[in-house]
Design a protein around this motif. Structure first.
Motif, short mmCIF file in Angstrom:
data_model
loop_
_atom_site.label_atom_id
_atom_site.label_comp_id
_atom_site.label_asym_id
_atom_site.label_seq_id
_atom_site.Cartn_x
_atom_site.Cartn_y
_atom_site.Cartn_z
N ARG A 159 0.85 -1.19 0.00
CA ARG A 159 0.00 0.00 0.00
C ARG A 159 0.89 1.24 0.00
O ARG A 159 1.78 1.39 0.84
CB ARG A 159 -0.91 0.00 1.23
N LEU A 160 0.64 2.13 -0.96
CA LEU A 160 1.49 3.31 -1.14
C LEU A 160 0.83 4.53 -0.54
O LEU A 160 -0.39 4.74 -0.65
CB LEU A 160 1.76 3.54 -2.62
N SER A 161 1.66 5.38 0.05
CA SER A 161 1.19 6.68 0.52
C SER A 161 0.93 7.57 -0.69
O SER A 161 1.43 7.30 -1.79
CB SER A 161 2.25 7.32 1.41
N PRO A 162 0.15 8.63 -0.54
CA PRO A 162 -0.09 9.53 -1.69
C PRO A 162 1.20 10.06 -2.33
O PRO A 162 1.30 10.06 -3.56
CB PRO A 162 -0.95 10.65 -1.08
N PRO A 163 2.21 10.51 -1.54
CA PRO A 163 3.45 10.94 -2.21
C PRO A 163 4.13 9.82 -2.97
O PRO A 163 4.66 10.03 -4.07
CB PRO A 163 4.32 11.44 -1.05
N ALA A 164 4.13 8.61 -2.39
CA ALA A 164 4.75 7.48 -3.07
C ALA A 164 3.98 7.14 -4.33
O ALA A 164 4.58 6.80 -5.37
CB ALA A 164 4.82 6.28 -2.13
#
Length: 537
Positions: A436-441
């Motif tokens: 699961r990626l963060s928004p910046p990632a």
């Protein structure tokens, strides 16, 4: 005491300087742009597709129009066409320098290619018109040598300008050189009446070639984003192939074809051009990808990446003519087979290169082996193609070979771009798994997918995502280099299997630059027959 040089001698020398300067500017730009592509992408966007088009728009126009450019010089006079080519190249350089977005820059690069197609053959014609037969060899040799020097200086000058100022200066710096060249043309290159050697220009053939090549190139560049089902892909691809078929049909029937198809029935000419297509396709991919990888993945500066690839040009300078002389004695077939296979081994060794490039122990040995193989190939390949043509069509044979070299790079860069984009995406998805990626990632990964060869900051996206992008970039680079190695090796196998010793003597030593620099001396023979030795005649 020796008398001072006559005005006629001074005019000849100034005409040679004008031809050298015009070709030098075009050659410098062509090689400098590659090291500027990462900076252009960072400034104007466009991702890998934009970088491909900045390179390919130039090659598309140059490759499809260079034969027409030679015909225009014969009809309207070399001074007029050379002046238009130089002035147009300079004006469009200004457009490229101030381009506000990637679309304008791509359009400017296409126009640069079109004016380059006028400039390149007419520069040779200017030399032939200015010098008597007994002095032409030395003059053409000087012109070819300076074209080669442009290939050396281009990446270094481009890298320095990008790092010190901006990529825009690569184009803007052309203007004073173009102005000086135009002054020299007005002083030293005489005009002549319209020629009758070629009654017409094959404009329809040029248009069919341009549009026919543009279709597959557009399809391949759009493929990673649009997919096979999109009309932008299959429609453009099939439409382009249909236009290329129409071009062949047209060339068989027109009274003044740009490509005399009868030449293709000659064994060495056909096999040599097939080898040219394979070899120069591999070379185009290699230089396009290597400079991008060094900057965008390995973290090299533009200048350092230009220095990194300089050994190839230095080895070519040192060894091409020597290999040419050997091929003159032993026959070209061995060199046309062993040379590409050696170069392919050098490319295969680049598969050991990772994100942390060890230049002296990793990249440099691979480059040197590749360069020696390339130096052994280009002169015998060019001479063999020309040797299968008659004296009467040596010029057009060289032009066809030159165009095929440009078109090969154009199509190979487009095709490999589609392949490595797919490979990058597949490798990245495998590495990220269900993470699961963060928004910046997520935003950084989306940008990396558009760029294909990329780095992301682990402080922003996390260590795992950063390593996944790095792994995918290295994998994509390796796939592209492997394709280049296969193309170059295929060229060697074609040479071994298909080439016979030439039936007409064209010295390999006179073709030391191949189609990488200048024009072979033998290409001047037909022009020498139709152009007066005395420019005032």
């Amino acid at each position: 005491m020796a008398s001072a040089k006559s005005p006629a001698d001074r005019r000849k020398r100034l005409a040679l300087v004008a031809a050298i300067m015009g070709s030098f500017v075009a050659g410098l730009d062509a090689t400098a742009v590659n090291v500027a592509l990462p900076s252009i992408r960072a400034d104007l966007g466009g991702g890998l597709a934009g970088q491909q088009w900045v390179s390919n728009a130039y090659l598309l126009a140059l490759g499809s129009l260079i034969l027409v450019g030679g015909s225009l010089g014969d009809i309207f006079g070399e001074r007029r066409v050379f002046s238009i080519g130089v002035a147009g190249f300079g004006a469009v350089s200004v457009l490229c320098a101030v381009a506000p977005d990637i679309g304008v820059l791509i359009a400017g690069r296409a126009l640069q290619g079109a004016f380059g197609a006028l400039l390149t053959p007419s520069a040779l014609a200017v030399i032939i018109a200015a010098f008597p037969r007994e002095e032409r060899g030395a003059a053409i040799g000087s012109w070819t040598a300076w074209s080669g020097i442009a290939a050396v200086i281009g990446p270094l000058a481009g890298g320095y300008l990008v790092d010190a100022v901006s990529w825009r200066l690569i184009f803007a710096i052309n203007v004073p050189f173009v102005a000086a060249t135009l002054v020299l043309i007005s002083l030293a290159v005489p005009g002549r009446p319209r020629g009758a050697a070629h009654a017409s220009v094959d404009w329809l053939g040029a248009a069919l070639t341009f549009l026919g090549l543009a279709g597959p190139v557009l399809a391949l560049i759009r493929l990673p984003d649009a997919g096979w089902a999109s009309p932008q892909v299959w429609g453009c691809g099939l439409g382009g192939l249909a236009l290329l078929g129409a071009f062949i049909w047209h060339e068989q029937r027109t009274p003044a074809p740009a490509v005399p198809l009868g030449l293709l029935r000659r064994r060495n000419f056909s096999v040599g051009n097939l080898q040219t297509f394979a070899m120069y396709g591999g070379l185009g991919v290699t230089f396009f990808l290597l400079v991008l990888f060094l900057q965008e993945v390995a973290g090299y500066s533009a200048l350092r990446s230009g220095l990194a690839v300089m050994p190839t040009t230095l080895v070519m300078f040192a060894l091409s003519k020597r290999f040419g002389r050997l091929a003159d004695r032993l026959g070209p077939r061995l060199f046309m087979g062993a040379g590409p296979l050696t170069a392919a081994v050098g490319l295969a060794l680049m598969l050991r290169v990772g994100a942390q490039v060890s230049y002296l122990t990793g990249l440099l040995p691979a480059l040197l082996i590749f360069s020696v193989g390339l130096a052994a190939t280009v002169a015998p390949l060019t001479a063999t193609v020309l040797s299968d043509a008659d004296d009467s069509n040596a010029g057009i044979a060289s032009g066809i070979n030159n165009a095929i070299a440009r078109v090969a790079s154009l199509l190979a860069i487009a095709a490999v771009g589609a392949v490595i984009s797919a490979q990058f995406g597949h490798a990245l998805d495998q590495r990220l798994g269900g993470l699961r990626l963060s928004p910046p990632a997520r935003a950084a990964v989306a940008r990396a997918r558009a760029e294909t060869l990329a780095r992301v900051d682990p402080a922003v996206v996390g260590e795992r995502v950063s390593l996944a992008v790095q792994y995918a970039s290295v994998h994509a680079f390796h796939v592209g280099i492997a394709v280049a190695a296969v193309l170059v090796a295929l060229g060697g196998l074609l040479g071994l299997a298909g080439i016979r010793n030439p039936r007409r003597a064209v010295r390999c030593a006179d073709c030391a630059g191949g189609q990488l620099a200048g024009q072979p001396l033998a290409a001047a023979r037909e022009s020498a027959r139709v152009t007066p030795a005395d420019p005032a005649a």
